[in-house]
Motif scaffolding. Structure first.
Motif, PDB file in Angstrom:
ATOM      1  N   MET A  50      43.757  40.295  34.252  1.00 11.19           N
ATOM      2  CA  MET A  50      44.513  39.394  35.165  1.00 11.19           C
ATOM      3  C   MET A  50      44.356  40.343  36.507  1.00 11.19           C
ATOM      4  O   MET A  50      44.179  40.027  37.612  1.00 11.19           O
ATOM      5  N   TYR A  51      45.155  41.639  36.366  1.00 12.03           N
ATOM      6  CA  TYR A  51      45.205  42.597  37.417  1.00 12.03           C
ATOM      7  C   TYR A  51      43.947  43.444  37.743  1.00 12.03           C
ATOM      8  O   TYR A  51      43.825  43.784  38.999  1.00 12.03           O
ATOM      9  N   PHE A  52      42.871  43.252  37.158  1.00 12.20           N
ATOM     10  CA  PHE A  52      41.660  43.672  37.369  1.00 12.20           C
ATOM     11  C   PHE A  52      41.112  42.541  38.599  1.00 12.20           C
ATOM     12  O   PHE A  52      40.383  43.070  39.556  1.00 12.20           O
ATOM     13  N   PHE A  53      41.139  41.416  38.256  1.00  9.93           N
ATOM     14  CA  PHE A  53      40.861  40.370  39.270  1.00  9.93           C
ATOM     15  C   PHE A  53      41.701  40.377  40.439  1.00  9.93           C
ATOM     16  O   PHE A  53      41.216  40.328  41.627  1.00  9.93           O
ATOM     17  N   LEU A  54      42.931  40.769  40.286  1.00  8.99           N
ATOM     18  CA  LEU A  54      43.771  40.844  41.397  1.00  8.99           C
ATOM     19  C   LEU A  54      43.483  42.139  42.318  1.00  8.99           C
ATOM     20  O   LEU A  54      43.563  41.989  43.511  1.00  8.99           O
ATOM     21  N   SER A  55      43.289  43.160  41.822  1.00 15.04           N
ATOM     22  CA  SER A  55      42.553  44.293  42.547  1.00 15.04           C
ATOM     23  C   SER A  55      41.480  43.974  43.367  1.00 15.04           C
ATOM     24  O   SER A  55      41.423  44.655  44.576  1.00 15.04           O
ATOM     25  N   LEU A  96      35.098  32.454  44.649  1.00 13.77           N
ATOM     26  CA  LEU A  96      34.776  32.470  43.042  1.00 13.77           C
ATOM     27  C   LEU A  96      35.712  33.284  42.218  1.00 13.77           C
ATOM     28  O   LEU A  96      35.952  33.308  41.113  1.00 13.77           O
ATOM     29  N   LEU A  97      36.397  34.217  43.172  1.00 10.93           N
ATOM     30  CA  LEU A  97      37.229  35.293  42.244  1.00 10.93           C
ATOM     31  C   LEU A  97      38.326  34.555  41.771  1.00 10.93           C
ATOM     32  O   LEU A  97      39.080  34.749  40.788  1.00 10.93           O
ATOM     33  N   LEU A  98      38.791  33.468  42.893  1.00 13.65           N
ATOM     34  CA  LEU A  98      40.051  32.486  42.542  1.00 13.65           C
ATOM     35  C   LEU A  98      39.792  31.700  41.175  1.00 13.65           C
ATOM     36  O   LEU A  98      40.757  31.168  40.547  1.00 13.65           O
ATOM     37  N   SER A 127      37.103  39.131  27.186  1.00 11.74           N
ATOM     38  CA  SER A 127      36.567  40.638  26.805  1.00 11.74           C
ATOM     39  C   SER A 127      36.380  41.367  28.229  1.00 11.74           C
ATOM     40  O   SER A 127      36.233  40.806  29.272  1.00 11.74           O
ATOM     41  N   LYS A 128      36.290  42.629  28.180  1.00  8.83           N
ATOM     42  CA  LYS A 128      35.886  43.462  29.175  1.00  8.83           C
ATOM     43  C   LYS A 128      34.639  43.176  29.932  1.00  8.83           C
ATOM     44  O   LYS A 128      34.473  42.899  31.214  1.00  8.83           O
ATOM     45  N   GLN A 129      33.811  42.993  28.932  1.00  4.14           N
ATOM     46  CA  GLN A 129      32.419  42.510  29.298  1.00  4.14           C
ATOM     47  C   GLN A 129      32.247  41.141  30.054  1.00  4.14           C
ATOM     48  O   GLN A 129      31.794  41.092  31.220  1.00  4.14           O
ATOM     49  N   LEU A 130      32.960  40.206  29.698  1.00  5.35           N
ATOM     50  CA  LEU A 130      33.210  39.058  30.486  1.00  5.35           C
ATOM     51  C   LEU A 130      33.765  39.182  32.063  1.00  5.35           C
ATOM     52  O   LEU A 130      33.273  38.507  32.786  1.00  5.35           O
ATOM     53  N   TYR A 131      35.146  39.849  31.868  1.00  5.76           N
ATOM     54  CA  TYR A 131      35.638  39.944  33.241  1.00  5.76           C
ATOM     55  C   TYR A 131      35.021  40.715  34.261  1.00  5.76           C
ATOM     56  O   TYR A 131      35.056  40.508  35.326  1.00  5.76           O
ATOM     57  N   MET A 132      34.125  41.715  33.581  1.00  9.71           N
ATOM     58  CA  MET A 132      33.341  42.496  34.624  1.00  9.71           C
ATOM     59  C   MET A 132      32.136  41.659  35.266  1.00  9.71           C
ATOM     60  O   MET A 132      31.926  41.685  36.289  1.00  9.71           O
ATOM     61  N   GLN A 133      31.652  40.827  34.373  1.00  7.04           N
ATOM     62  CA  GLN A 133      30.394  40.018  34.653  1.00  7.04           C
ATOM     63  C   GLN A 133      31.157  38.801  35.479  1.00  7.04           C
ATOM     64  O   GLN A 133      30.288  38.507  36.727  1.00  7.04           O
ATOM     65  N   LEU A 134      32.290  38.438  35.534  1.00  7.09           N
ATOM     66  CA  LEU A 134      32.674  37.371  36.360  1.00  7.09           C
ATOM     67  C   LEU A 134      33.141  37.964  37.844  1.00  7.09           C
ATOM     68  O   LEU A 134      32.773  37.503  38.849  1.00  7.09           O
ATOM     69  N   VAL A 135      33.624  39.227  38.015  1.00  8.40           N
ATOM     70  CA  VAL A 135      33.959  39.923  39.252  1.00  8.40           C
ATOM     71  C   VAL A 135      32.523  40.170  39.951  1.00  8.40           C
ATOM     72  O   VAL A 135      32.497  39.878  41.122  1.00  8.40           O
ATOM     73  N   TRP A 136      31.636  40.832  39.060  1.00  9.63           N
ATOM     74  CA  TRP A 136      30.383  41.287  39.797  1.00  9.63           C
ATOM     75  C   TRP A 136      29.494  40.134  40.317  1.00  9.63           C
ATOM     76  O   TRP A 136      28.567  40.241  41.106  1.00  9.63           O
TER      77      TRP A 136
END
Length: 312
Positions: free
Chosen positions: A59-64, A113-115, A137-146
């Protein structure tokens, strides 16, 4: 004739928010304060998230990244607006205008897209709390952000490459305070049908699809909240997503309404543009800090740590 006109036009005139010098002076001070608050608020959030290990979650990775996008979005639009509020000649070069359009596409599209990704994160946390660690998972949220950054960059690149082929004639006045694609298309005397088609497709894919995904996520979240028997339980669960819901409402509401309105430079159109490109980047850090107990606790811990470091 078109080639000759195109070669002589090197700049556009941005009419801005007002032609009254006294109002412009007031707006300059107002938007300068807003910009400084935006920079300080988002930088503070980035610092707190990085410094406090309790906030090292999806959640806070997205927020950053949202804070970083808001810094970029505001820096793409506000400095030029401040310059024109003080200037008699409110101009921007054609190249500068297209550059601003490009970065507005990237930052605005990435925020959409991030929202959307953050809404899915809240759905996973509330509707499937026991499986949250496996789903997000870390892999998923990294993929969503990038993936958000990558898709927005591709969208911006396609639109701007088409815009670079446009021929601009005598009309040089942009009835706005920033360069946006809907504002510069009417200034072209060449065929812009492909530009309009691509812009419409990208708007539908970015805006409508992401909105539908956010809507579906929150529909499931609301159903889950309503199934909780106790009032305190419902309130506690809702508080975990209220900040994001507020941010979504502000950004999607003003952004969608602005792009649904005809490109006329009306006061209402300008107000919606100011809301999503200037005001919302300032409000997001306040929304996520004032309405979030974890962030407030992290701010206190970070301040305490730095004060102890200074004293020692």
């Amino acid at each position: 004739m078109a080639l000759r006109n195109h070669s002589t036009i090197t700049e556009f005139f941005l009419l801005g928010l007002s032609a009254n010098h006294h109002i412009e002076a007031f707006l300059f001070v107002l938007f300068l304060v807003i910009y400084l608050l935006t920079i300080m608020g988002n930088l503070m959030m980035l610092l707190v998230i990085r410094a406090d290990f309790h906030l090292h979650t999806p959640m806070y990775f997205f927020l950053s990244h949202l804070c970083f996008i808001d810094l970029c979005f505001s820096s793409v639009t506000v400095p030029k607006m401040l310059e024109n509020l003080l200037s008699q000649k409110k101009t921007i070069s054609v190249e500068g205008c297209l550059t601003q359009v490009f970065f507005v596409f990237i930052t605005g599209g990435t925020e959409l897209l991030l929202l959307c990704a953050m809404a899915y994160d809240r759905y996973a946390a509330i509707c499937h709390p026991l499986l949250y660690g496996q789903i997000m998972s870390k892999q998923l949220y990294m993929q969503l952000v990038w993936g958000s950054w990558g898709l927005s960059f591709l969208d911006a690149l396609i639109n701007i490459l088409l815009a670079m082929n446009m021929v601009f004639c005598e009309a040089q006045i942009i009835h706005h305070f920033i360069c946006e694609m809907p504002s510069i298309l009417p200034l072209s005397c060449s065929d812009v049908s492909r530009n309009i088609t691509v812009l419409l497709c990208s708007t539908l894919l970015h805006g409508l699809v992401s909105f539908l995904l956010v809507f579906i996520s929150y529909a499931r979240i609301i159903c889950t909240i309503l199934s909780i028997s106790s009032t305190s339980g419902r309130s506690k669960v809702f508080s975990t997503c209220s900040s994001h819901l507020t941010a979504v409402t502000l950004y999607y509401g003003s952004g969608v309404l602005r792009h649904l309105m005809p490109n006329s430079g009306s006061l209402m159109e300008l107000m919606f543009s100011v809301q999503y490109s200037v005001i919302t980047p300032m409000l997001n850090p306040l929304i996520y800090s004032l309405k979030n107990k974890e962030v407030k606790a992290a701010v206190r811990r970070t301040l305490k740590k730095y004060l102890l470091h200074i004293r020692s």
